[in-house]
Design a protein around this motif. Structure first.
Motif, PDB file in Angstrom:
ATOM      1  N   VAL A   5      -7.278  -2.356 -10.496  1.00 38.79           N
ATOM      2  CA  VAL A   5      -6.052  -2.668  -9.764  1.00 38.79           C
ATOM      3  C   VAL A   5      -5.238  -1.381  -9.659  1.00 38.79           C
ATOM      4  O   VAL A   5      -5.110  -0.635 -10.638  1.00 38.79           O
ATOM      5  CB  VAL A   5      -5.250  -3.766 -10.501  1.00 38.79           C
ATOM      6  CG1 VAL A   5      -3.903  -3.984  -9.860  1.00 38.79           C
ATOM      7  CG2 VAL A   5      -6.046  -5.054 -10.538  1.00 38.79           C
ATOM      8  N   LEU A   6      -4.696  -1.118  -8.479  1.00 34.48           N
ATOM      9  CA  LEU A   6      -3.887   0.068  -8.239  1.00 34.48           C
ATOM     10  C   LEU A   6      -2.438  -0.326  -7.990  1.00 34.48           C
ATOM     11  O   LEU A   6      -2.164  -1.365  -7.386  1.00 34.48           O
ATOM     12  CB  LEU A   6      -4.410   0.831  -7.030  1.00 34.48           C
ATOM     13  CG  LEU A   6      -5.881   1.237  -7.067  1.00 34.48           C
ATOM     14  CD1 LEU A   6      -6.280   1.879  -5.754  1.00 34.48           C
ATOM     15  CD2 LEU A   6      -6.151   2.155  -8.231  1.00 34.48           C
ATOM     16  N   ILE A   7      -1.521   0.521  -8.418  1.00 27.14           N
ATOM     17  CA  ILE A   7      -0.095   0.286  -8.184  1.00 27.14           C
ATOM     18  C   ILE A   7       0.266   0.997  -6.884  1.00 27.14           C
ATOM     19  O   ILE A   7       0.038   2.205  -6.740  1.00 27.14           O
ATOM     20  CB  ILE A   7       0.770   0.840  -9.341  1.00 27.14           C
ATOM     21  CG1 ILE A   7       0.250   0.368 -10.701  1.00 27.14           C
ATOM     22  CG2 ILE A   7       2.228   0.456  -9.124  1.00 27.14           C
ATOM     23  CD1 ILE A   7       0.178  -1.123 -10.884  1.00 27.14           C
TER      24      ILE A   7
ATOM     25  N   PRO B 188      -5.508  -0.800   1.596  1.00 24.82           N
ATOM     26  CA  PRO B 188      -5.634  -0.336   2.978  1.00 24.82           C
ATOM     27  C   PRO B 188      -5.578   1.191   3.062  1.00 24.82           C
ATOM     28  O   PRO B 188      -4.993   1.851   2.207  1.00 24.82           O
ATOM     29  CB  PRO B 188      -4.423  -0.966   3.673  1.00 24.82           C
ATOM     30  CG  PRO B 188      -3.448  -1.238   2.599  1.00 24.82           C
ATOM     31  CD  PRO B 188      -4.215  -1.420   1.336  1.00 24.82           C
ATOM     32  N   ARG B 189      -6.188   1.701   4.082  1.00 25.29           N
ATOM     33  CA  ARG B 189      -6.164   3.146   4.338  1.00 25.29           C
ATOM     34  C   ARG B 189      -4.707   3.576   4.509  1.00 25.29           C
ATOM     35  O   ARG B 189      -3.919   2.895   5.165  1.00 25.29           O
ATOM     36  CB  ARG B 189      -6.950   3.440   5.600  1.00 25.29           C
ATOM     37  CG  ARG B 189      -7.104   4.903   5.888  1.00 25.29           C
ATOM     38  CD  ARG B 189      -7.963   5.076   7.072  1.00 25.29           C
ATOM     39  NE  ARG B 189      -9.338   4.821   6.642  1.00 25.29           N
ATOM     40  CZ  ARG B 189     -10.384   5.459   7.111  1.00 25.29           C
ATOM     41  NH1 ARG B 189     -10.232   6.356   8.053  1.00 25.29           N
ATOM     42  NH2 ARG B 189     -11.590   5.191   6.669  1.00 25.29           N
ATOM     43  N   GLY B 190      -4.342   4.672   3.882  1.00 24.58           N
ATOM     44  CA  GLY B 190      -2.998   5.218   4.029  1.00 24.58           C
ATOM     45  C   GLY B 190      -1.957   4.626   3.090  1.00 24.58           C
ATOM     46  O   GLY B 190      -0.801   4.998   3.157  1.00 24.58           O
ATOM     47  N   ALA B 191      -2.358   3.704   2.217  1.00 28.33           N
ATOM     48  CA  ALA B 191      -1.397   3.106   1.281  1.00 28.33           C
ATOM     49  C   ALA B 191      -0.909   4.169   0.297  1.00 28.33           C
ATOM     50  O   ALA B 191      -1.649   5.082  -0.066  1.00 28.33           O
ATOM     51  CB  ALA B 191      -2.043   1.952   0.516  1.00 28.33           C
ATOM     52  N   ASN B 192       0.338   4.046  -0.125  1.00 29.85           N
ATOM     53  CA  ASN B 192       0.929   4.965  -1.084  1.00 29.85           C
ATOM     54  C   ASN B 192       0.600   4.492  -2.503  1.00 29.85           C
ATOM     55  O   ASN B 192       1.286   3.626  -3.038  1.00 29.85           O
ATOM     56  CB  ASN B 192       2.446   5.047  -0.874  1.00 29.85           C
ATOM     57  CG  ASN B 192       3.113   5.999  -1.852  1.00 29.85           C
ATOM     58  OD1 ASN B 192       2.487   6.892  -2.426  1.00 29.85           O
ATOM     59  ND2 ASN B 192       4.410   5.818  -2.040  1.00 29.85           N
ATOM     60  N   VAL B 193      -0.444   5.035  -3.085  1.00 32.30           N
ATOM     61  CA  VAL B 193      -0.810   4.706  -4.460  1.00 32.30           C
ATOM     62  C   VAL B 193       0.106   5.529  -5.359  1.00 32.30           C
ATOM     63  O   VAL B 193       0.012   6.752  -5.401  1.00 32.30           O
ATOM     64  CB  VAL B 193      -2.288   5.018  -4.747  1.00 32.30           C
ATOM     65  CG1 VAL B 193      -2.628   4.724  -6.214  1.00 32.30           C
ATOM     66  CG2 VAL B 193      -3.187   4.199  -3.824  1.00 32.30           C
ATOM     67  N   ILE B 194       1.008   4.834  -6.065  1.00 28.89           N
ATOM     68  CA  ILE B 194       1.948   5.562  -6.909  1.00 28.89           C
ATOM     69  C   ILE B 194       1.450   5.724  -8.342  1.00 28.89           C
ATOM     70  O   ILE B 194       1.943   6.564  -9.072  1.00 28.89           O
ATOM     71  CB  ILE B 194       3.357   4.934  -6.886  1.00 28.89           C
ATOM     72  CG1 ILE B 194       3.362   3.505  -7.436  1.00 28.89           C
ATOM     73  CG2 ILE B 194       3.941   4.985  -5.466  1.00 28.89           C
ATOM     74  CD1 ILE B 194       4.741   2.924  -7.632  1.00 28.89           C
ATOM     75  N   PHE B 195       0.469   4.907  -8.738  1.00 34.70           N
ATOM     76  CA  PHE B 195      -0.145   5.097 -10.054  1.00 34.70           C
ATOM     77  C   PHE B 195      -1.511   4.451 -10.080  1.00 34.70           C
ATOM     78  O   PHE B 195      -1.713   3.370  -9.562  1.00 34.70           O
ATOM     79  CB  PHE B 195       0.718   4.533 -11.173  1.00 34.70           C
ATOM     80  CG  PHE B 195       0.162   4.848 -12.540  1.00 34.70           C
ATOM     81  CD1 PHE B 195       0.182   6.135 -13.032  1.00 34.70           C
ATOM     82  CD2 PHE B 195      -0.409   3.870 -13.316  1.00 34.70           C
ATOM     83  CE1 PHE B 195      -0.354   6.449 -14.278  1.00 34.70           C
ATOM     84  CE2 PHE B 195      -0.955   4.155 -14.558  1.00 34.70           C
ATOM     85  CZ  PHE B 195      -0.930   5.445 -15.050  1.00 34.70           C
ATOM     86  N   ARG B 196      -2.417   5.181 -10.728  1.00 30.61           N
ATOM     87  CA  ARG B 196      -3.780   4.684 -10.955  1.00 30.61           C
ATOM     88  C   ARG B 196      -4.156   5.116 -12.364  1.00 30.61           C
ATOM     89  O   ARG B 196      -4.044   6.262 -12.723  1.00 30.61           O
ATOM     90  CB  ARG B 196      -4.736   5.323  -9.948  1.00 30.61           C
ATOM     91  CG  ARG B 196      -6.154   4.889 -10.104  1.00 30.61           C
ATOM     92  CD  ARG B 196      -7.044   5.564  -9.083  1.00 30.61           C
ATOM     93  NE  ARG B 196      -8.300   4.846  -8.983  1.00 30.61           N
ATOM     94  CZ  ARG B 196      -9.102   4.902  -7.956  1.00 30.61           C
ATOM     95  NH1 ARG B 196      -8.781   5.638  -6.907  1.00 30.61           N
ATOM     96  NH2 ARG B 196     -10.212   4.223  -7.945  1.00 30.61           N
ATOM     97  N   ARG B 197      -4.554   4.139 -13.165  1.00 28.45           N
ATOM     98  CA  ARG B 197      -4.861   4.481 -14.560  1.00 28.45           C
ATOM     99  C   ARG B 197      -6.181   5.181 -14.685  1.00 28.45           C
ATOM    100  O   ARG B 197      -7.008   5.252 -13.889  1.00 28.45           O
ATOM    101  CB  ARG B 197      -4.805   3.251 -15.452  1.00 28.45           C
ATOM    102  CG  ARG B 197      -5.828   2.212 -15.094  1.00 28.45           C
ATOM    103  CD  ARG B 197      -5.790   1.026 -16.029  1.00 28.45           C
ATOM    104  NE  ARG B 197      -6.774   0.090 -15.577  1.00 28.45           N
ATOM    105  CZ  ARG B 197      -8.007   0.027 -16.058  1.00 28.45           C
ATOM    106  NH1 ARG B 197      -8.365   0.777 -17.040  1.00 28.45           N
ATOM    107  NH2 ARG B 197      -8.866  -0.822 -15.559  1.00 28.45           N
TER     108      ARG B 197
END
Length: 139
Positions: free
Chosen positions: A26-28, A130-139
């Motif tokens: 899961v990505l934030i 989705p493409r271009g999403a702003n992933v602000i945190f990934r563990r």
């Protein structure tokens, strides 16, 4: 094949499927204007102890209880079970320390919310990012 053998085979298959299954990462994600965050910030946001990332106010969203992505988020990021998280918010609300994050009905609703609401934060399974999403945190 005897009834006992069939039952044993079914149990082994089920145990293998359950034991071998791993939760999807899961990505934030955040509204496009939000900066990157760290795990401690994500934990503070989803437990109501912080309302911002840097100078940006945030509005977190949760998936409903029972979603695999929510269970994985709670485990991986907050290090809690559903029962612990629900209990935490029950007490916090009772003592007047706020309310839990907005609960949306699906991953699609979280994606729309994060895209359209300034400061919005949510989490999604990596397979639905989705493409271009702003992933602000990934563990």
């Amino acid at each position: 094949m005897s009834r006992v053998s069939s039952l044993l085979a079914a149990c082994l298959l089920l145990a293998g499927a359950v034991g071998g299954a791993t939760a999807e990462e899961v990505l934030i994600i955040g509204h496009h204007a939000l900066p990157k965050a760290d795990k401690a910030t994500v934990q503070r946001i989803y437990t109501g102890r912080s309302v911002s990332i840097g100078q940006h106010a945030v509005a977190p969203a949760n998936l409903p209880a029972g979603y695999a992505a929510r269970d994985e988020f709670l485990r991986a990021y907050l290090e809690q079970t559903e029962e612990q998280y629900t209990g935490y918010w029950l007490v916090r609300r009772y003592v007047g320390k706020g309310a839990p994050p907005l609960e949306l009905g699906s991953v699609e609703e979280v994606l729309k919310y994060v895209q359209g609401v300034p400061g919005a934060v949510g989490y999604v399974p990596v397979s639905q990012l989705p493409r271009g999403a702003n992933v602000i945190f990934r563990r």
